[in-house]
Motif scaffolding. Structure first.
Motif, PDB file in Angstrom:
ATOM      1  N   MET A   1       0.855  -1.226  -0.040  1.00  0.00           N
ATOM      2  CA  MET A   1      -0.098  -0.086  -0.023  1.00  0.00           C
ATOM      3  C   MET A   1       0.885   1.235  -0.002  1.00  0.00           C
ATOM      4  N   THR A 184      -8.036   1.586  -5.864  1.00  0.00           N
ATOM      5  CA  THR A 184      -6.927   2.043  -5.091  1.00  0.00           C
ATOM      6  C   THR A 184      -6.864   3.001  -4.109  1.00  0.00           C
ATOM      7  N   GLY A 204      -9.858  -5.171  -5.029  1.00  0.00           N
ATOM      8  CA  GLY A 204      -8.750  -4.131  -5.148  1.00  0.00           C
ATOM      9  C   GLY A 204      -8.657  -2.966  -4.143  1.00  0.00           C
ATOM     10  N   TRP A 205      -9.461  -3.120  -3.066  1.00  0.00           N
ATOM     11  CA  TRP A 205      -9.514  -2.169  -2.000  1.00  0.00           C
ATOM     12  C   TRP A 205      -8.314  -2.394  -0.705  1.00  0.00           C
ATOM     13  N   ASN A 206      -7.946  -1.040  -0.386  1.00  0.00           N
ATOM     14  CA  ASN A 206      -7.210  -1.337   0.926  1.00  0.00           C
ATOM     15  C   ASN A 206      -7.887  -1.709   2.044  1.00  0.00           C
TER      16      ASN A 206
END
Length: 243
Positions: A1, A184, A204-206
């Motif tokens: 990240m 992102t 694809g998320w944090n």
């Protein structure tokens, strides 16, 4: 990240993320089954959540109404509590469910949750909710918490209203597409490994896994952060605004 890039958006799960979901569960067992203080409420709660997710998946996603929903709600108590020596009839399970449901509207935000939401919004971050469940039921809980006065309705996504259930990445994709966000730039905070960690990572998320109950991971997925309190969550998110 990537560090020190402020999040474009932060979304929270609701049940056991914004408030302590164990409280209404414990009250229902004490009120209807007269369990004592020595009963392993937290362990039983986790098994109830497991069967809730499993039965919902078998039904093709979180049921929102009718016989399928009623059966799922009863059976999750019958199956989970049988592991702890409590054999419930369907009628008993329904009484537990009814009491559990009623207790879910006498809830309060975890300490630090509201302050963090306001702070994120003051810094220009989109803040919203993503939760599984029937629309009316989930929104009643959101209203009980008072969050509907802080977060605008177009940023509250309930699976039963959207027609897609976590952990299906499609629910997270729907959020980004609806609000013009990028995966992102989105952060998700949730307690459920299966629904929250797996679902958001797949999109694809944090992900901040809110593991305030100290449970073990259920797969090889890697959340970006593991947090156990709102102090931890605030520290992770607000640090991203530091130049």
């Amino acid at each position: 990240m990537t560090q020190n890039i402020p999040p474009q958006a932060v979304f929270f799960d609701v049940d056991d993320t914004l408030y302590d979901h164990l409280i209404p569960f414990r009250k229902a067992l004490q009120n209807i089954l007269h369990t004592n203080t020595d009963f392993p409420y937290e362990h039983a709660y986790h098994r109830m959540r497991y069967f809730s997710d499993t039965l919902s998946a078998q039904a093709g996603g979180t049921p929102t109404h009718g016989r399928v929903l009623e059966d799922m709600r009863r059976n999750r108590f019958i199956l989970s509590l049988s592991e702890f020596g409590l054999s419930l009839t369907p009628d008993q399970a329904q009484k537990v469910q009814d009491d559990y449901l009623g207790n879910q509207f006498a809830i309060e935000l975890f300490d630090g949750a509201e302050g963090l939401i306001h702070e994120l919004m003051s810094r220009g971050t989109v803040v919203g909710l993503i939760t599984n469940g029937p629309p009316e039921h989930q929104f009643q809980k959101i209203k009980a918490l008072g969050v509907n006065h802080v977060i605008s309705p177009d940023r509250i996504f309930i699976s039963g209203a959207v027609g897609i259930t976590k952990p299906d990445r499609g629910l997270f994709d729907h959020v980004t597409e609806s609000l013009g966000l990028t995966s992102t730039g989105c952060y998700y905070i949730g307690d459920s490994w299966r629904n929250d960690v797996v679902g958001a990572i797949s999109a694809g998320w944090n992900v901040l896994w809110f593991n305030h109950r100290g449970v073990q991971p259920e797969s090889e997925h890697q959340p970006h952060h593991v947090v156990t309190s709102y102090n931890d969550i605030a520290e992770v998110l607000l640090e991203l605004f530091v130049d």
